[in-house]
Scaffold this motif. Sequence first.
Motif, short mmCIF file in Angstrom:
data_model
loop_
_atom_site.label_atom_id
_atom_site.label_comp_id
_atom_site.label_asym_id
_atom_site.label_seq_id
_atom_site.Cartn_x
_atom_site.Cartn_y
_atom_site.Cartn_z
N ALA A 122 33.86 72.75 47.93
CA ALA A 122 32.45 72.81 47.12
C ALA A 122 32.38 72.80 45.57
CB ALA A 122 32.11 74.64 47.75
N TYR A 123 33.45 72.88 45.08
CA TYR A 123 33.42 72.90 43.57
C TYR A 123 34.44 71.65 43.04
CZ TYR A 123 31.84 77.53 44.51
OH TYR A 123 31.14 78.79 44.76
N ARG A 164 19.39 73.89 50.55
CA ARG A 164 20.23 73.96 51.53
C ARG A 164 20.77 72.30 52.11
NH1 ARG A 164 22.38 76.54 50.40
NH2 ARG A 164 23.66 77.44 52.20
N ASP A 191 37.38 72.80 52.36
CA ASP A 191 36.18 73.17 51.60
C ASP A 191 36.45 72.88 50.19
OD1 ASP A 191 33.99 74.23 50.51
OD2 ASP A 191 34.01 76.07 51.62
N THR A 193 26.82 81.58 42.50
CA THR A 193 27.49 80.23 41.82
C THR A 193 26.76 79.08 41.55
OG1 THR A 193 28.67 79.68 43.87
CG2 THR A 193 29.74 81.09 42.32
N ILE A 246 30.26 74.55 58.06
CA ILE A 246 31.50 75.27 58.38
C ILE A 246 31.31 75.97 59.78
CG2 ILE A 246 32.97 77.60 57.83
CD1 ILE A 246 32.34 76.66 54.88
N TYR A 292 37.39 81.96 50.76
CA TYR A 292 35.58 82.10 50.88
C TYR A 292 35.42 82.95 52.16
CZ TYR A 292 30.85 80.52 51.43
OH TYR A 292 29.55 80.52 51.53
N THR A 342 29.19 70.27 49.22
CA THR A 342 27.79 70.86 49.24
C THR A 342 26.99 70.46 48.04
OG1 THR A 342 26.49 72.89 48.73
CG2 THR A 342 28.62 72.72 47.61
N ASN A 397 36.65 80.17 46.32
CA ASN A 397 35.52 81.28 45.64
C ASN A 397 36.02 82.46 46.41
OD1 ASN A 397 33.42 82.89 45.19
ND2 ASN A 397 31.97 81.72 46.42
N ALA A 436 39.54 76.42 51.10
CA ALA A 436 38.86 76.51 50.14
C ALA A 436 39.59 76.14 48.87
CB ALA A 436 38.06 77.76 49.74
N GLY A 488 23.37 73.17 54.42
CA GLY A 488 24.51 73.71 53.50
C GLY A 488 25.51 73.65 53.93
N SER A 489 26.54 73.84 53.22
CA SER A 489 27.88 73.84 53.89
C SER A 489 28.23 74.98 54.60
CB SER A 489 29.07 73.31 52.62
OG SER A 489 29.06 74.51 51.74
N ASP A 490 27.85 76.18 54.12
CA ASP A 490 27.73 77.10 55.38
C ASP A 490 27.63 76.79 56.79
OD1 ASP A 490 29.03 79.52 54.08
OD2 ASP A 490 26.93 80.24 53.39
N SER A 539 24.98 72.40 46.64
CA SER A 539 24.46 73.70 46.20
C SER A 539 25.01 73.87 44.67
CB SER A 539 24.95 74.92 46.80
OG SER A 539 24.37 74.66 48.26
N LYS A 540 26.21 73.33 44.47
CA LYS A 540 26.79 73.97 43.05
C LYS A 540 26.42 72.88 41.88
CE LYS A 540 28.46 76.79 45.91
NZ LYS A 540 27.76 78.23 46.05
C1 PLP Z 1 33.89 77.63 48.54
C2 PLP Z 1 32.42 77.66 49.32
N1 PLP Z 1 32.27 76.92 50.30
C3 PLP Z 1 30.76 76.93 50.86
C4 PLP Z 1 29.66 77.64 50.16
C5 PLP Z 1 28.59 77.43 50.79
O1 PLP Z 1 27.84 76.64 50.01
P1 PLP Z 1 26.25 76.31 50.55
O2 PLP Z 1 26.08 76.92 51.96
O3 PLP Z 1 25.16 76.57 49.63
O4 PLP Z 1 26.46 74.67 50.69
C6 PLP Z 1 29.99 78.34 49.15
C7 PLP Z 1 28.84 78.92 48.37
O5 PLP Z 1 29.13 79.73 47.65
C8 PLP Z 1 31.39 78.33 48.62
O6 PLP Z 1 31.86 79.05 47.41
#
Ligand code: PLP
Length: 361
Positions: free
Chosen positions: A188-189, A227, A186, A34, A91, A112, A216, A159, A155, A86-88, A218-219
């Motif tokens: 992220a979007y 990251r 979370d 994504t 978390i 997620y 994040t 996702n 989330a 990164g948000s992973d 990333s999106k």
């Molecule tokens: C809901 C959600 N949280 C966190 C992430 C992690 O994103 P990143 O580690 O790239 O910041 C994603 C990535 O697909 C996501 O969809």
Amino acid sequence: MELLLPRPGLGQIKPYRPAQPLGEERPWIDLSLTVNPLGPSPKALAAYRNAAGQIHRYPDSRQESLRRAIARRYDLDATRIVCADGSDAMIQLFCQAYAGPGDEVLCHEHGYQGFLKAIRVSGATPVVAKERDMVADVDAMIDRAGERTKICFLANPNNPTGTYIPLEAVQRLRAGLPPHVLLVLDAAYAEFVRRNNYDCGVELVENTDNTAMVRTFSKMYGLAGLRVGWAYGPPAVVDALNHVRGAFNVSVPAQAAAIAAVTDVGHEEATYAHNSHWLPWLTHELEQLGVRVYPSVCNFILARIPADPSLGVQQVMDHLARCNILVRPTQDYGLPDCLRITVGSEEENRALVRALAEILA
Ligand SMILES: Cc1ncc(COP(=O)(O)O)c(C=O)c1O
């Protein structure tokens, strides 16, 4: 010799499976992740290149300029922000800081996947609350919270479902969870959602001492490869995360590019406009082909392939792969008859619809 064994429970973690077949270097149209089809902001790219001369230095461990840039963009208190690779990773920091063996961490049915991994890595036990029609169910989440629950992950939007719950429901969740449970939102979007009843939860973070938010780059900001993620939380939570994270966890070029990205409102608007046009277009075109598309507010859709004994998700994916198109299967999310498809460039979206029409029409 005694066998070296990793901690119990790690075997339950499903390794990440990329959509691209191993060793097949082709000019793929990759709609399996994504990411932003417009790429990063040109300003972020320039900042990244400028930072090249500084990569012999360690990054700013206080993440001072980055936290201030985020705070300015979102009108937040910079002292309550902490960044990670990164948000992973963020978390995982939450789980490391607040949960461990014997504890429970709550998440939602089609939520997620990063939550489950982080929970298991920490040694805590995941507790998964049922969803209702592919949307997180606040009552089910409250029901599953107990004395051993340390964290509740939501989330919002989610996702791979693309769905969200309104602010009023998030507030109800916070009020219904025991006060000892840290609610982690979370979002992220969040940058893709401009609905009146949606809110990423800043006020809850600021007005409670047990709610935090994860974001994040990333999106919307197109920096998935660098990251960068961040959290906004009550001072004690931010302090705990700062204790756990690596001092130099966000690299020099990543910090530089993220600062430029978060100040480039023009690129954000262009990305939002692109998504606002192509998300409904894709939804409509797929529905015309008999595909059920769940109502998404993100930069991807969740598509349920019509039930047909001679044509399953795998055949659809195989056909798309023959057309050089990658999408994400969602069986690991308990959705074996669905595919998650990211909104691509115009050309990519049209290629996807053409390829799907060949096999579904
Ligand atoms: C809901 C959600 N949280 C966190 C992430 C992690 O994103 P990143 O580690 O790239 O910041 C994603 C990535 O697909 C996501 O969809």
